[in-house]
Write a protein that holds these residues in place. Structure first.
Motif, PDB file in Angstrom:
ATOM      1  N   UNK A   1     -12.453  -0.171  15.504  1.00 50.49           N
ATOM      2  CA  UNK A   1     -11.128  -0.084  14.881  1.00 50.49           C
ATOM      3  C   UNK A   1     -10.774   1.386  14.668  1.00 50.49           C
ATOM      4  N   UNK A   2      -9.490   1.629  14.525  1.00 47.18           N
ATOM      5  CA  UNK A   2      -8.978   2.986  14.325  1.00 47.18           C
ATOM      6  C   UNK A   2      -8.551   3.115  12.861  1.00 47.18           C
ATOM      7  N   UNK A   3      -9.343   3.799  12.038  1.00 48.72           N
ATOM      8  CA  UNK A   3      -9.017   3.902  10.612  1.00 48.72           C
ATOM      9  C   UNK A   3      -7.653   4.530  10.339  1.00 48.72           C
ATOM     10  N   UNK A   4      -7.250   5.486  11.141  1.00 51.33           N
ATOM     11  CA  UNK A   4      -5.944   6.118  10.930  1.00 51.33           C
ATOM     12  C   UNK A   4      -4.812   5.144  11.234  1.00 51.33           C
ATOM     13  N   UNK A   5      -4.963   4.370  12.303  1.00 54.76           N
ATOM     14  CA  UNK A   5      -3.935   3.378  12.639  1.00 54.76           C
ATOM     15  C   UNK A   5      -3.865   2.322  11.541  1.00 54.76           C
ATOM     16  N   UNK A   6      -5.026   1.881  11.076  1.00 58.71           N
ATOM     17  CA  UNK A   6      -5.046   0.890  10.009  1.00 58.71           C
ATOM     18  C   UNK A   6      -4.340   1.425   8.770  1.00 58.71           C
ATOM     19  N   UNK A   7      -4.579   2.672   8.435  1.00 54.17           N
ATOM     20  CA  UNK A   7      -3.919   3.293   7.288  1.00 54.17           C
ATOM     21  C   UNK A   7      -2.399   3.310   7.475  1.00 54.17           C
ATOM     22  N   UNK A   8      -1.932   3.666   8.686  1.00 54.08           N
ATOM     23  CA  UNK A   8      -0.484   3.682   8.957  1.00 54.08           C
ATOM     24  C   UNK A   8       0.107   2.278   8.849  1.00 54.08           C
ATOM     25  N   UNK A   9      -0.611   1.285   9.368  1.00 55.89           N
ATOM     26  CA  UNK A   9      -0.125  -0.092   9.308  1.00 55.89           C
ATOM     27  C   UNK A   9      -0.034  -0.582   7.863  1.00 55.89           C
ATOM     28  N   UNK A  10      -1.058  -0.280   7.075  1.00 55.88           N
ATOM     29  CA  UNK A  10      -1.041  -0.691   5.669  1.00 55.88           C
ATOM     30  C   UNK A  10       0.093   0.001   4.911  1.00 55.88           C
ATOM     31  N   UNK A  11       0.326   1.262   5.211  1.00 54.03           N
ATOM     32  CA  UNK A  11       1.431   1.984   4.570  1.00 54.03           C
ATOM     33  C   UNK A  11       2.780   1.378   4.969  1.00 54.03           C
ATOM     34  N   UNK A  12       2.925   1.016   6.231  1.00 55.19           N
ATOM     35  CA  UNK A  12       4.163   0.380   6.687  1.00 55.19           C
ATOM     36  C   UNK A  12       4.394  -0.951   6.007  1.00 55.19           C
ATOM     37  N   UNK A  13       3.321  -1.725   5.865  1.00 61.36           N
ATOM     38  CA  UNK A  13       3.445  -3.019   5.188  1.00 61.36           C
ATOM     39  C   UNK A  13       3.800  -2.819   3.711  1.00 61.36           C
ATOM     40  N   UNK A  14       3.208  -1.825   3.079  1.00 59.50           N
ATOM     41  CA  UNK A  14       3.508  -1.546   1.669  1.00 59.50           C
ATOM     42  C   UNK A  14       4.970  -1.130   1.495  1.00 59.50           C
ATOM     43  N   UNK A  15       5.479  -0.374   2.446  1.00 56.95           N
ATOM     44  CA  UNK A  15       6.893   0.006   2.403  1.00 56.95           C
ATOM     45  C   UNK A  15       7.777  -1.245   2.476  1.00 56.95           C
ATOM     46  N   UNK A  16       7.386  -2.197   3.301  1.00 58.42           N
ATOM     47  CA  UNK A  16       8.134  -3.455   3.394  1.00 58.42           C
ATOM     48  C   UNK A  16       8.139  -4.189   2.052  1.00 58.42           C
ATOM     49  N   UNK A  17       6.993  -4.201   1.392  1.00 52.24           N
ATOM     50  CA  UNK A  17       6.888  -4.865   0.091  1.00 52.24           C
ATOM     51  C   UNK A  17       7.841  -4.212  -0.915  1.00 52.24           C
ATOM     52  N   UNK A  18       7.871  -2.888  -0.932  1.00 47.89           N
ATOM     53  CA  UNK A  18       8.770  -2.179  -1.859  1.00 47.89           C
ATOM     54  C   UNK A  18      10.240  -2.475  -1.539  1.00 47.89           C
ATOM     55  N   UNK A  19      10.584  -2.442  -0.246  1.00 46.45           N
ATOM     56  CA  UNK A  19      11.973  -2.702   0.135  1.00 46.45           C
ATOM     57  C   UNK A  19      12.374  -4.135  -0.178  1.00 46.45           C
ATOM     58  N   UNK A  20      11.450  -5.061   0.014  1.00 44.19           N
ATOM     59  CA  UNK A  20      11.751  -6.451  -0.295  1.00 44.19           C
ATOM     60  C   UNK A  20      12.043  -6.624  -1.785  1.00 44.19           C
ATOM     61  N   UNK A  21      11.293  -5.930  -2.618  1.00 37.32           N
ATOM     62  CA  UNK A  21      11.541  -5.986  -4.059  1.00 37.32           C
ATOM     63  C   UNK A  21      12.901  -5.373  -4.397  1.00 37.32           C
ATOM     64  N   UNK A  22      13.262  -4.300  -3.694  1.00 41.07           N
ATOM     65  CA  UNK A  22      14.568  -3.671  -3.933  1.00 41.07           C
ATOM     66  C   UNK A  22      15.722  -4.603  -3.580  1.00 41.07           C
ATOM     67  N   UNK A  23      15.517  -5.491  -2.638  1.00 40.60           N
ATOM     68  CA  UNK A  23      16.585  -6.404  -2.222  1.00 40.60           C
ATOM     69  C   UNK A  23      17.039  -7.315  -3.359  1.00 40.60           C
ATOM     70  N   UNK A  24      16.142  -7.595  -4.292  1.00 42.18           N
ATOM     71  CA  UNK A  24      16.494  -8.496  -5.385  1.00 42.18           C
ATOM     72  C   UNK A  24      17.649  -7.960  -6.221  1.00 42.18           C
ATOM     73  N   UNK A  25      17.758  -6.642  -6.319  1.00 41.32           N
ATOM     74  CA  UNK A  25      18.809  -6.052  -7.151  1.00 41.32           C
ATOM     75  C   UNK A  25      19.817  -5.236  -6.334  1.00 41.32           C
ATOM     76  N   UNK A  26      19.691  -5.259  -5.036  1.00 39.90           N
ATOM     77  CA  UNK A  26      20.552  -4.443  -4.173  1.00 39.90           C
ATOM     78  C   UNK A  26      21.963  -5.025  -4.094  1.00 39.90           C
TER      79      UNK A  26
END
Length: 66
Positions: free
Chosen positions: A17-42
């Motif tokens: 596995x590529x630890x750097x790629x995994x880190x980027x993927x996890x960060x991208x998924x976390x960004x999605x989680x934050x944006x999804x939460x923002x949608x509730x009040x957007x």
């Protein structure tokens, strides 16, 4: 978010596995989680902006593969 979850799973199963790629993927998924939460009040404008942003992102992600 689903694309990132599938890609994270695939990367975790990859050998080696590529630890750097995994880190980027996890960060991208976390960004999605934050944006999804923002949608509730957007407002309509912010919702449209987020929706357009993710439509473009998904298109780009699918073009580059998992």
């Amino acid at each position: 978010m689903a694309w990132y979850s599938r890609a994270v799973l695939a990367e975790r199963r990859a050998s080696p596995s590529d630890p750097q790629r995994l880190e980027r993927l996890l960060a991208g998924r976390q960004e999605c989680v934050r944006d999804r939460a923002r949608l509730e009040e957007a407002d309509a404008e912010e919702t449209a902006r987020i929706t357009a942003s993710y439509a473009a992102r998904l298109k780009e992600l699918e073009a580059t593969g998992p």
